[in-house]
Design an enzyme around this catalytic site. Structure first.
Site, mmCIF file in Angstrom:
data_model
loop_
_atom_site.group_PDB
_atom_site.id
_atom_site.type_symbol
_atom_site.label_atom_id
_atom_site.label_comp_id
_atom_site.label_asym_id
_atom_site.label_seq_id
_atom_site.Cartn_x
_atom_site.Cartn_y
_atom_site.Cartn_z
ATOM 1 N N GLY A 27 25.007 8.052 -23.972
ATOM 2 C CA GLY A 27 25.624 8.029 -22.652
ATOM 3 C C GLY A 27 26.815 8.959 -22.584
ATOM 4 O O GLY A 27 27.080 9.745 -23.502
ATOM 5 N N GLY A 28 27.547 8.873 -21.468
ATOM 6 C CA GLY A 28 28.684 9.760 -21.261
ATOM 7 C C GLY A 28 29.849 9.476 -22.174
ATOM 8 O O GLY A 28 30.671 10.363 -22.434
ATOM 9 N N ALA A 30 29.499 7.272 -25.236
ATOM 10 C CA ALA A 30 29.144 6.889 -26.598
ATOM 11 C C ALA A 30 27.644 7.025 -26.808
ATOM 12 O O ALA A 30 26.872 7.157 -25.867
ATOM 13 C CB ALA A 30 29.582 5.439 -26.860
ATOM 14 N N ASP A 141 33.625 -2.760 -15.667
ATOM 15 C CA ASP A 141 32.561 -1.767 -15.558
ATOM 16 C C ASP A 141 31.199 -2.456 -15.434
ATOM 17 O O ASP A 141 30.260 -2.131 -16.156
ATOM 18 C CB ASP A 141 32.583 -0.828 -16.760
ATOM 19 C CG ASP A 141 31.842 0.469 -16.500
ATOM 20 O OD1 ASP A 141 31.471 1.148 -17.473
ATOM 21 O OD2 ASP A 141 31.611 0.807 -15.318
#
Length: 619
Positions: A27-28, A30, A141
């Site tokens: 992902g962005g 990790a 989140d």
């Protein structure tokens, strides 16, 4: 080509303990790997932060603190964090591993999800968030990417606290946070603050997406989506999915209210509303999917219904009366209520992590958890904005007695100090006084002064007494002594009047023949701008006019004489107003500074002159 084959971490043993077997996702922020814990001989999921984050010391410190808080959270719908560590430039978490899919994967495959199943996914999510809120944690989140559906039908929430660590670092970029913006509450967009009701808002957006297959707001950029969160109201899901029951419309609209006070107080309150909506679906349909209910003092969970094998041929299906279903739902609600009562009777409380929250919101959250709260004296901090919590006493994560007073220390913002008085000090003494006040001198500017002796400070910029940030710079304006005013070009009577007003003798005048108009000062001694004493006499040299006629048409009859016009007398008017008046009358205007005031003290020429003549003004 399989990218896991080229990933340098595959085959590597992190921290001498976690042998990385393969990469599960990227992902962005990790990458997630499947790894073997060689010490305990079990498979785990290892989340490794990208290097740009790992190189940020502020992120690493916050990440470690958040990991400790999340590790203490135990709930059947929360992915448990086992360990946190660093290996060289790798910062990682080790967590429970569950084969399955994210809710985002399910949405991509299926689009919208039926109301009953949507609720049966959301109820475990809300149970997890409710447990976190009770423990003083905020997810920050909530989105489909952070909800796992395991192969055995369980629902798990991941990444508690990671968004908080990201937001506190220097790495917050649109490229990282685009996925979050779609679920971001209005107060997070406008003020950057979040409490438990921000999680409720995000959960409402997720439920909307489950019911409709789409996020409520679309935009060409993250900022356009954020704008709509602040200024628009989330539409009812039934506008896009007409089969949506009214109870679910109401649940989504309540959770996504723009004002936090109009939403459910926390995820536990939204959970109760979701369970009630689920019970209503069972009542109206006459069908029922039995929820998994645990002991009343434990966390209540409902697992989503999946397609079950058909009953064996000839098997007799038992039907359950509606009163049984209603009773079962009541048991669930009683279990939730009893759970809240039970935990409220505990003799100890766990201090929540309130750091980086607004002090008022932090106080409300702490009181809601049962703490007695004291707001301590604010502390100056050059990096943390005013009214943001710096620390608590006792510190977050500690178990304390129920009657313990929780002291919250907030930032007073950057320390400010008043600019000290430096007038009439030498430059060296002024620098010392500025330094003692915690300020610095950026530069020294000189100016003429007939009141302050040469070399002494006339004033400072900013002015004395003004409060400025400690460590900022100050400009010193130092006297260059008395400088002779420049009166050349003035008419004699105007120059004498001006010098007399300043206390200078005016009897030293020499007249000479010159091409300048009669009465014009053509020279002076000492020259304008030269250093002088207060008693120095300024001698002027004045033109008595040329030997021949001044105007060319007077010397040459072939030259036609122009029309003469009167020059407006603008002396003692504001210099800008005077300039505009003369220009409007058709004159060319030149302005000269002699004392620097706003008023015109002299002008030349006066009387009648040809149209378009240059007029000089002194101020």
């Amino acid at each position: 080509m399989d990218t896991t084959l080229t990933d340098p971490l595959v085959g590597h043993t992190l921290d001498g303990r976690y042998r990385v077997e393969s990469r599960i996702a990227r992902g962005g922020m990790a990458s997630v790997y499947l790894a073997l814990d060689v010490r305990l001989d079990r498979m785990v999921a290892v989340k490794v932060m990208h290097r740009s984050l790992a190189e940020d010391p502020q992120f690493v410190r916050r990440f470690i603190g958040e990991a400790k808080s999340v590790a203490s959270l135990s709930h059947p719908n929360v992915v448990h964090v086992f360990d946190q560590g660093t290996d060289g430039d790798h910062v990682y978490l080790s967590m429970e591993y569950f084969p399955g899919k994210t809710l985002r994967d399910v949405l991509r495959e299926r689009g919208r999800i039926p109301a009953r199943e949507a609720l049966e996914i959301m109820i475990p999510v809300l149970a997890a968030l409710g447990a976190a809120h009770q423990a003083g944690l905020i997810h920050r989140d909530v989105k489909p990417e952070n909800v796992l559906l395991t192969e055995d039908g369980r629902v798990k929430v991941v990444d508690f606290g990671l968004a908080r660590a990201i937001e506190a670092s220097n790495q917050t970029k649109s490229g990282i946070m685009i996925g979050t913006i779609a679920y971001m509450s209005p107060e997070q967009v406008t003020a950057g603050v979040a409490d438990v009701r921000a999680d409720v808002y995000a959960a409402g957006i997720v439920l909307y997406e489950l019911l409709t297959g789409h996020q409520p707001y679309q935009g060409e950029s993250p900022m356009s989506v954020a704008y709509r969160h602040v200024h628009d109201s989330v539409p009812a899901p039934s506008q896009l999915a007409p089969e949506t029951p009214p109870a679910l419309d109401e649940l989504v609209l309540s959770a996504t209210a723009k004002e936090p006070d109009r939403r459910p107080a926390d995820a536990a309150a939204m959970l109760i509303a979701a369970v009630e909506a689920h019970r209503g679906l069972a009542r109206t349909s006459g069908q029922h999917t039995a929820p998994a209910i645990q002991a009343p003092v434990q966390h209540t969970t409902i697992q989503p219904s999946f397609d079950l094998p058909a009953a064996a041929p000839g098997a007799k299906r038992k039907s359950r009366p509606i009163w049984f279903i209603a009773g079962l739902a009541v048991v669930m609600l009683v279990g939730i209520a009893f759970s809240g009562w039970y935990f409220s009777q505990e003799r100890t409380l766990k201090v929540p992590n309130l750091v980086s929250q607004n002090v008022k919101l932090a106080e409300q959250q702490a009181r809601k958890l049962g703490f007695q709260v004291k707001i301590g004296e604010a502390r100056f901090d050059g990096k943390v904005a005013k009214d943001i919590v710096l620390e608590t006493e006792p510190a977050s994560g500690q178990e304390v007695d129920k009657d313990t007073v929780l002291t919250i220390i907030a930032s007073a913002g950057p320390e400010t100090v008043p600019v000290p008085k430096t007038e009439n000090l030498s430059e060296a003494d002024a620098r010392l006084r500025i330094s003692e006040a915690g300020l610095t001198v950026s530069r020294v500017r000189k100016t003429a002064s007939d009141k302050i002796a040469r070399g002494l400070v006339v004033r400072s910029d900013p002015v004395v007494g003004k409060r400025v940030r400690k460590g900022s710079s100050v400009i010193l304006v130092v006297s260059a002594g008395l400088l002779a005013p420049d009166v050349t070009g003035m008419m004699r009577d105007q120059a004498q009047q001006f010098l007399a007003s300043k206390g200078y003798p005016t009897d030293c005048v020499n007249e000479v023949t010159d091409d300048a108009a009669a009465g014009t000062v053509i020279a002076q001694d000492p020259a304008g701008g030269a250093e002088m004493e207060a008693t120095t006499k300024i001698c002027m040299t004045v033109s008595r006019g040329p030997d021949t006629p001044f105007w060319p048409w007077e010397r040459d009859p072939s030259i036609a004489a122009p029309d003469f016009v009167n020059v407006p007398d603008v002396r003692f008017k504001d210099v800008n107003d005077a300039r505009r008046e003369l220009q409007a009358a058709g004159f060319d205007v030149k302005v000269r500074k002699v004392v620097g005031g706003r008023r015109v003290i002299a002008q030349n020429p006066v009387g009648q002159v040809p149209q378009g003549t240059r007029i000089t003004l002194w101020h």
